[in-house]
Design an enzyme around this catalytic site. Structure first.
Site, mmCIF file in Angstrom:
data_model
loop_
_atom_site.group_PDB
_atom_site.id
_atom_site.type_symbol
_atom_site.label_atom_id
_atom_site.label_comp_id
_atom_site.label_asym_id
_atom_site.label_seq_id
_atom_site.Cartn_x
_atom_site.Cartn_y
_atom_site.Cartn_z
ATOM 1 N N SER A 1 0.952 -1.337 0.148
ATOM 2 C CA SER A 1 0.015 -0.005 0.004
ATOM 3 C C SER A 1 0.842 1.323 0.024
ATOM 4 C CB SER A 1 -0.878 -0.039 1.277
ATOM 5 O OG SER A 1 -1.517 1.173 1.378
ATOM 6 N N LYS B 1 -14.203 -3.024 3.391
ATOM 7 C CA LYS B 1 -14.969 -1.670 3.316
ATOM 8 C C LYS B 1 -16.596 -2.115 3.475
ATOM 9 C CE LYS B 1 -12.163 0.509 0.127
ATOM 10 N NZ LYS B 1 -12.057 1.621 -1.095
ATOM 11 N N ASP C 1 -13.997 7.731 -0.248
ATOM 12 C CA ASP C 1 -13.795 7.615 -1.880
ATOM 13 C C ASP C 1 -14.746 8.523 -2.618
ATOM 14 O OD1 ASP C 1 -12.103 5.282 -1.342
ATOM 15 O OD2 ASP C 1 -13.575 4.046 -1.085
HETATM 16 P P1 NAP Z 1 -14.090 -4.424 -7.391
HETATM 17 O O1 NAP Z 1 -15.077 -4.191 -6.357
HETATM 18 O O2 NAP Z 1 -13.649 -5.851 -7.323
HETATM 19 O O3 NAP Z 1 -14.878 -4.034 -8.709
HETATM 20 C C1 NAP Z 1 -14.156 -4.188 -10.049
HETATM 21 C C2 NAP Z 1 -15.080 -4.129 -11.053
HETATM 22 O O4 NAP Z 1 -14.372 -4.254 -12.367
HETATM 23 C C3 NAP Z 1 -16.209 -5.000 -11.274
HETATM 24 O O5 NAP Z 1 -17.381 -4.393 -11.765
HETATM 25 C C4 NAP Z 1 -15.915 -6.168 -12.299
HETATM 26 O O6 NAP Z 1 -16.934 -6.557 -13.037
HETATM 27 C C5 NAP Z 1 -14.945 -5.377 -13.073
HETATM 28 N N1 NAP Z 1 -13.979 -6.104 -13.911
HETATM 29 C C6 NAP Z 1 -13.083 -6.742 -13.087
HETATM 30 N N2 NAP Z 1 -12.264 -7.515 -14.132
HETATM 31 C C7 NAP Z 1 -12.930 -7.350 -15.197
HETATM 32 C C8 NAP Z 1 -12.593 -7.568 -16.650
HETATM 33 N N3 NAP Z 1 -11.599 -8.492 -16.712
HETATM 34 N N4 NAP Z 1 -13.190 -7.126 -17.534
HETATM 35 C C9 NAP Z 1 -14.070 -6.109 -17.257
HETATM 36 N N5 NAP Z 1 -14.739 -5.854 -16.233
HETATM 37 C C10 NAP Z 1 -13.753 -6.265 -15.143
HETATM 38 O O7 NAP Z 1 -12.857 -3.525 -7.210
HETATM 39 P P2 NAP Z 1 -13.044 -1.927 -6.822
HETATM 40 O O8 NAP Z 1 -12.462 -1.883 -5.286
HETATM 41 O O9 NAP Z 1 -14.114 -1.291 -7.076
HETATM 42 O O10 NAP Z 1 -11.482 -1.474 -7.532
HETATM 43 C C11 NAP Z 1 -11.777 -1.193 -8.853
HETATM 44 C C12 NAP Z 1 -10.177 -0.548 -9.345
HETATM 45 O O11 NAP Z 1 -10.346 0.823 -9.028
HETATM 46 C C13 NAP Z 1 -9.258 -1.194 -8.697
HETATM 47 O O12 NAP Z 1 -8.632 -2.138 -9.392
HETATM 48 C C14 NAP Z 1 -8.290 -0.141 -8.711
HETATM 49 O O13 NAP Z 1 -7.395 -0.041 -9.866
HETATM 50 C C15 NAP Z 1 -9.047 1.218 -8.678
HETATM 51 N N6 NAP Z 1 -8.948 1.879 -7.339
HETATM 52 C C16 NAP Z 1 -8.338 2.911 -7.467
HETATM 53 C C17 NAP Z 1 -8.213 3.754 -6.107
HETATM 54 C C18 NAP Z 1 -7.666 5.095 -6.340
HETATM 55 O O14 NAP Z 1 -7.532 5.758 -4.979
HETATM 56 N N7 NAP Z 1 -7.305 5.735 -7.255
HETATM 57 C C19 NAP Z 1 -8.840 3.420 -5.144
HETATM 58 C C20 NAP Z 1 -9.322 1.989 -5.179
HETATM 59 C C21 NAP Z 1 -9.468 1.438 -6.521
HETATM 60 P P3 NAP Z 1 -17.940 -7.819 -12.469
HETATM 61 O O15 NAP Z 1 -18.863 -7.201 -12.010
HETATM 62 O O16 NAP Z 1 -18.324 -8.391 -13.996
HETATM 63 O O17 NAP Z 1 -16.840 -8.699 -11.788
#
Ligand code: NAP
Length: 571
Positions: free
Chosen positions: A260, A309, A346
């Site tokens: 992290s 979370k 967030d």
């Molecule tokens: P999450 O709850 O696991 O959600 C992931 C989402 O992405 C789901 O809707 C999933 O679709 C979709 N997805 C995963 N793999 C995919 C693929 N191969 N093709 C198409 N769609 C796909 O994850 P999260 O916590 O929301 O985080 C998502 C991303 O946000 C992280 O990976 C990170 O890069 C970014 N993030 C950034 C910050 C920041 O501060 N900038 C903070 C947190 C996260 P399904 O519903 O079909 O599974």
């Protein structure tokens, strides 16, 4: 020459010792000296691991030369026996002989294991203690247990420092170690820490609980114990030299959490605003383990990441309206009476960077993804009056989110037909070694592209967007803004945003470059967006914390990518 105990004691009083002792290993004496020479300026307190040498006794005259040249250095001679976890194959008597010679050569401290002390005659140990400062040590390479019983045995032997090192298999083991240190540090000179990846917090917080000093590696790759962090990390990130009993403890909790960027960013913010606080990474493998630790560490505030979370919400005494609305909490405050209060920052992480560039009221925004972060984005943007569209690989999940937030669900096949003010990538596609893009070029009909992925800084999606003259908002901005809001909630002070952004940018630059991988074409929209999704990719699984189905055979390039994905940065 005989050195009296009194004379010697004045040289090693606890307030004279730096908080961090750097372990130095080498194949031979010259190797140790070269390494020590390059480190002594920043690390005047070192441990020479004589047991790593094939001929420890023969190396001592050369090492003496270094000690003579560097009177400013305090050096521990350690020649741990193989039976006790070291590399020295000789007997306890042979070990004593080497340590006695080391004392005569000018080492100020020697480390001898409890097990060796038990073998030696009391008079032999007393003689050694007359000549040099003695650290009586005990190492448990498997667990943290029976600390009191072990210490009761150790106390039978006179020593200047009692060093107890165990292995953390849970977060709570660190609490056990800290309670143990607190119980004895007023009467004895204690050194205590937990090894292992789960024990990292004991290295930063052990000194707060009474450990006179702790151990660190000189550089990455030179660790002499599992979970050892580098001296510069302890000093620069965790500010170990200023940690005291009054230091407030904050941390990021998740599984995994080792890579992290939050400790780097938050400790820099505390330093800049002169807040007496330290921010640590808490690797909790279960909610139960986490909840057991919160009262005892004691934590003043938590940054919560995957996969807690949602689960943390149940443990909250109260929460802000956003947490209640979204069902996701990334920020916890622990009050004096031990109650936990939850906030969602967030939303601010997504909304603030956009508000700095456009008016959200009436803006047409597409969110790609329906996971945790997409949820915060969709609800947050709807609250600001934006016209929000959701598209997602698993249609059912996207539709449910759109329904709950009163947004609109858009079939992937329809994305290319529309144009937006903003498109937000809230999927892990593009993160780390994953070179995929969640959208194709023809689908990028937008003024702004906000890619929430921030490692690497440039993704296939952002490259495509720039090529189309679309303004790109980097994911780093979300990370910094959500952290800034956390800082403000915890301290009541304005966050030093420029400093926070600077240190994270620099830390990301220092990350090992990810292996080049052929850029895969973006995944095609599914013909019929069916509820049953494909298993997530390995990288996506790492990012989401979910288990992925194993591929039939792992190719070497994929292995490298998998290894690199371990370096992914998750908040
Ligand atoms: P999450 O709850 O696991 O959600 C992931 C989402 O992405 C789901 O809707 C999933 O679709 C979709 N997805 C995963 N793999 C995919 C693929 N191969 N093709 C198409 N769609 C796909 O994850 P999260 O916590 O929301 O985080 C998502 C991303 O946000 C992280 O990976 C990170 O890069 C970014 N993030 C950034 C910050 C920041 O501060 N900038 C903070 C947190 C996260 P399904 O519903 O079909 O599974």
């Amino acid at each position: 020459m005989h050195v009296s105990t009194t004379v010697f004691a004045s040289r090693i009083q606890r307030f004279r010792l730096p908080r961090v002792c750097v372990a130095v290993v080498g194949e031979d004496a010259s190797n140790i000296i070269d390494r020590a020479e390059s480190r002594v300026r920043d690390n005047p307190f070192m441990e020479f691991r004589l047991d790593y040498l094939s001929q420890p006794a023969a190396a001592l005259p050369k090492l003496k030369h270094f000690l003579d040249l560097h009177p400013e250095a305090t050096v521990i001679a350690t020649c741990r026996r193989a039976v006790n976890g070291g590399k020295f194959k000789g007997s306890a008597a042979a070990q004593l002989e080497i340590l006695t010679k080391a004392a005569a050569m000018g080492f100020q401290l020697v480390d001898i294991e409890l097990q060796s002390a038990e073998i030696l005659k009391p008079a032999e140990l007393a003689q050694l203690k007359d000549r040099v400062g003695v650290i009586l040590s005990f190492h448990d390479f498997k667990a943290t247990k029976k600390l009191e019983e072990t210490f009761a045995e150790m106390k039978q032997y006179p020593a200047d420092f009692y060093k107890v090192v165990s292995t953390a298999t849970s977060l709570y083991d660190n609490v056990q170690m800290m309670k143990f240190l607190q119980a004895h540090s007023a009467q004895h000179e204690m050194v205590g820490l937990c090894m292992g990846e789960q024990g990292i917090i004991s290295r930063a917080l052990g000194v707060r609980a009474g450990s006179v000093f702790t151990f660190a590696a000189a550089t990455r790759g030179e660790e002499t114990a599992p979970g050892q962090v580098t001296a510069s990390e302890l000093r620069d990130t965790y500010r170990i030299e200023m940690v005291d009993a009054a230091t407030q403890v904050y941390g990021v909790v998740g599984d995994p959490v080792a890579h992290s960027m939050s400790p780097v960013m938050m400790n820099a913010a505390f330093r800049r605003e002169t807040v007496n606080a330290v921010f640590i990474a808490l690797h909790a493998k279960t909610m139960k383990d986490l909840m057991a630790c919160i009262p005892d560490i004691p934590i003043r505030g938590l940054s919560v990441t995957m996969p807690y979370k949602h689960d943390i919400v149940e443990a909250l005494a109260n929460s802000d309206a956003l947490t209640r609305q979204i069902g996701s909490c990334n920020t916890v405050v622990r009050s004096q009476d031990g109650k936990l209060y939850g906030f969602n920052t967030d939303v601010a992480g997504v909304v603030v960077p956009l508000e700095q560039r456009l008016t959200l009221q009436g803006a047409k925004i597409l969110v790609v993804g329906a996971g945790g972060v997409a949820r915060s984005a969709v609800f947050g943007l709807k609250n600001k009056g934006a016209e929000v569209y959701v598209t997602n690989r698993t249609a059912e999940k996207g539709q449910a989110l759109a329904r709950q937030a009163k947004a609109k669900y858009l079939k992937r096949a329809d994305v290319a037909k529309m144009s937006f003010d903003v498109i937000i990538n809230a999927t892990p596609l593009g993160m780390g070694a994953n070179r995929q893009s969640p959208l194709e070029e023809k689908e990028l009909n937008t003024k702004f592209l906000f890619d929430l992925v921030y490692v690497p800084a440039e993704t296939r999606l952002t490259k495509m967007a720039r090529a189309k003259n679309i303004t790109v908002i980097p994911g780093l901005e979300m990370f910094v803004q959500q952290g800034a809001r956390q800082f403000e909630i915890w301290t009541g002070k304005p966050a030093p945003i420029a400093e926070m952004s600077f240190v994270v940018t620099k830390a990301l630059e220092r990350l090992e470059p990810l292996p080049a991988e052929e850029e895969a074409p973006p995944p095609k929209p599914r013909a019929a967006e069916k509820p049953a999704p494909n298993a997530p990719t390995k990288v996506a699984a790492k990012a989401t914390g979910k288990k992925a189905a194993s591929p039939p055979a792992v190719q070497p390039a994929k292995k490298a990518a998998k290894k690199a994905s371990k370096k992914l940065v998750k908040r």
